[in-house]
Design a protein around this motif. Structure first.
Motif, PDB file in Angstrom:
ATOM      1  N   THR A   1       0.839  -1.207   0.237  1.00 37.54           N
ATOM      2  CA  THR A   1      -0.104  -0.027  -0.095  1.00 37.54           C
ATOM      3  C   THR A   1       0.853   1.068   0.124  1.00 37.54           C
ATOM      4  O   THR A   1       2.005   1.033   0.227  1.00 37.54           O
ATOM      5  N   PRO A   2       0.159   2.295  -0.187  1.00 41.88           N
ATOM      6  CA  PRO A   2       1.212   3.889  -0.223  1.00 41.88           C
ATOM      7  C   PRO A   2       1.796   3.881   0.849  1.00 41.88           C
ATOM      8  O   PRO A   2       2.887   4.342   0.827  1.00 41.88           O
TER       9      PRO A   2
ATOM     10  N   LYS B   1       2.042  -4.289   4.114  1.00 44.29           N
ATOM     11  CA  LYS B   1       2.271  -5.243   3.055  1.00 44.29           C
ATOM     12  C   LYS B   1       0.745  -5.878   3.269  1.00 44.29           C
ATOM     13  O   LYS B   1       0.214  -5.965   4.280  1.00 44.29           O
ATOM     14  N   GLY B   2       0.599  -6.525   1.950  1.00 45.54           N
ATOM     15  CA  GLY B   2      -0.973  -7.198   1.882  1.00 45.54           C
ATOM     16  C   GLY B   2      -0.609  -8.580   1.122  1.00 45.54           C
ATOM     17  O   GLY B   2       0.173  -8.314   0.145  1.00 45.54           O
TER      18      GLY B   2
END
Length: 116
Positions: free
Chosen positions: A99-100, A104-105
């Protein structure tokens, strides 16, 4: 109560349920009422096989339903790591979504679980 086999001299064989204490006493025939003696109709369990063959059969019977171990099955491929066939390579990395803000994903992971 156990079941016992009896032989009537007139009517033939029949089965009766008796207490173990009365197993040796005569049982009246259910058809004619004649006192009948208990008989044993089972053949003895003799085996014409050699001891090694009997042992092999017993081993096979015990292990017939046991699942095979990985060491017994052996490897399913003979290629080395990194060959590209997918069989010998190491663990593939999961795709990571960033993501910005730098978090973490993992889109392939279980979406209903909360990560730490």
């Amino acid at each position: 109560m156990p079941m016992y086999d009896y032989e009537c001299p007139t009517c033939g064989d029949f089965t009766g349920m008796r207490p173990m204490a009365e197993s040796g006493l005569p049982q009246p025939c259910p058809d004619c009422g004649t006192p009948s003696q208990r008989v044993i109709r089972m053949a003895p369990a003799f085996s014409g096989l050699s001891a090694t063959v009997r042992t092999a059969h017993a081993t096979n019977e015990r292990s017939a339903d046991r699942p095979k171990l990985l060491s017994e099955v052996g490897p399913t491929h003979k290629h080395g790591p990194g060959c590209g066939c997918g069989g010998g390579g190491g663990k593939k990395g999961r795709s990571v979504l960033r993501t910005p803000d730098g978090a973490k994903g993992f889109p392939t992971a279980r979406p209903w679980m909360i990560s730490h």
